[in-house]
Design a protein around this motif. Sequence first.
Motif, PDB file in Angstrom:
ATOM      1  N   GLY B  82       0.798  -1.226   0.000  1.00 38.26           N
ATOM      2  CA  GLY B  82       0.000   0.000   0.000  1.00 38.26           C
ATOM      3  C   GLY B  82       0.831   1.277   0.000  1.00 38.26           C
ATOM      4  N   VAL B  83       2.149   1.158   0.115  1.00 33.72           N
ATOM      5  CA  VAL B  83       3.031   2.331   0.148  1.00 33.72           C
ATOM      6  C   VAL B  83       3.886   2.317  -1.116  1.00 33.72           C
ATOM      7  N   TYR B  84       3.557   3.156  -2.082  1.00 31.82           N
ATOM      8  CA  TYR B  84       4.218   3.197  -3.390  1.00 31.82           C
ATOM      9  C   TYR B  84       4.249   1.799  -4.038  1.00 31.82           C
ATOM     10  N   GLY B  85       3.326   0.915  -3.671  1.00 31.72           N
ATOM     11  CA  GLY B  85       3.340  -0.456  -4.174  1.00 31.72           C
ATOM     12  C   GLY B  85       2.234  -0.719  -5.184  1.00 31.72           C
TER      13      GLY B  85
END
Lengths: 241, 241
Positions: B82-85
Amino acid sequence: MIYVIGIGPGKLDHMTKEAIDCLRNSQVIIGYKTYINLIKDLIKDKEIIENGMRQEIDRCNMALEISSKGKSVALISGGDSGVYGMAGLIYELNSKRDKKERIKVVQGVTSCISAASSLGAPLMNDFCQISLSDLMTPWKQIEKRLELASQADFVICLYNPKSKGRPEHLSYAFKIMEKYKNSNTPVGIVKNAGRDNEEVYVMDFGRMNFDLCDMATMVIIGNKETYIDNGKIITPRGYKI
Amino acid sequence: MIYVIGIGPGKLDHMTKEAIDCLRNSQVIIGYKTYINLIKDLIKDKEIIENGMRQEIDRCNMALEISSKGKSVALISGGDSGVYGMAGLIYELNSKRDKKERIKVVQGVTSCISAASSLGAPLMNDFCQISLSDLMTPWKQIEKRLELASQADFVICLYNPKSKGRPEHLSYAFKIMEKYKNSNTPVGIVKNAGRDNEEVYVMDFGRMNFDLCDMATMVIIGNKETYIDNGKIITPRGYKI
């Protein structure tokens, strides 16, 4: 030896293997009673020291004392121990000692990551974390961060949004952010993120429901591109699709 | 069914139990080849689809197609998905489809948490994450966030600090931050955080060594209270000790 262990949001499923192994390798487990309760199945055969809120300094001093006598100690934090957790305090206290204890920070899943996974994908672009607790940070500093973070169009994660002692901080924070955040900016509210009693709410900034929030709630406010689809909050990464 | 799985920084030790279970429950595993390689021991008996950088849209479309045929798919991200993914992109593409696929984001340990655990306790107060990649965010927007985040005295985590295509971004970023960050502000550099070939460096802002950084590096810059003790970076939480 002191392991400062982030146990993640609360379920054993969300702990890392390293955190579980370090718990098993520790002779003494020290933590806030709520967190100790969450991992009780893993530490049945251990010496356990638990106490209440605001006794963080006592817990760290006990960990240092016990470690100095040659025992391995697990010092427990919720989420990740390095994010508003016990890692900083134990290092601070250790730095004042003549004989230093060995400290290992055992990484974990922090609350905003857990909350975000239930909301969809709100943290896909630059974001910040701000705690609304002014017990240890002056409120003026918190206000300044809220103002500048909104102006920078960060996605904003609010930790400790509300407690009995400061019921109005969250609405004050929204007053500051509304200068830059449009009323249709998506807001996600996750109470007890990652636990069995998790509650998830999605709404617009202009329709924020402060009554849904308490101390165990994470509030995530989107950026200018964030939108809601099928009940999920999505912040685009910027791919041309 | 699509599980969007954050595998953490790279070692199996730092994956959550849920991530491991969801991998085991998936029939098809799709991911960037570097990440597939990190988890190869867990997915020996699976159908594996791997490809290279900048093929994120292809990977997501394949995941949606395969899921629509009734197979369970694991879509892999490094760190937390969910983080830059991949979580945002798969939701974005799914939102455009007539028949939606079920998506579950499986939380993981994001890189800055992993890097912080090796540096000491730099993230103990409010912090932000900024990616210096301008492939999908305009550089002007990144500059604005660097400026305002420094002014707000956030601890700042820089993702994607440097690549062959943009070797100077990191030094430009330091030029912006130096208006607010004193030259003795601690800076932590962690290359390959959480992996066997991890490298950790601690220095002052004024003595920053840009040559140590590449695309797989996390750079963490402290706030006004952050200090270095015994080689560790500590941001005080604010306890009176």
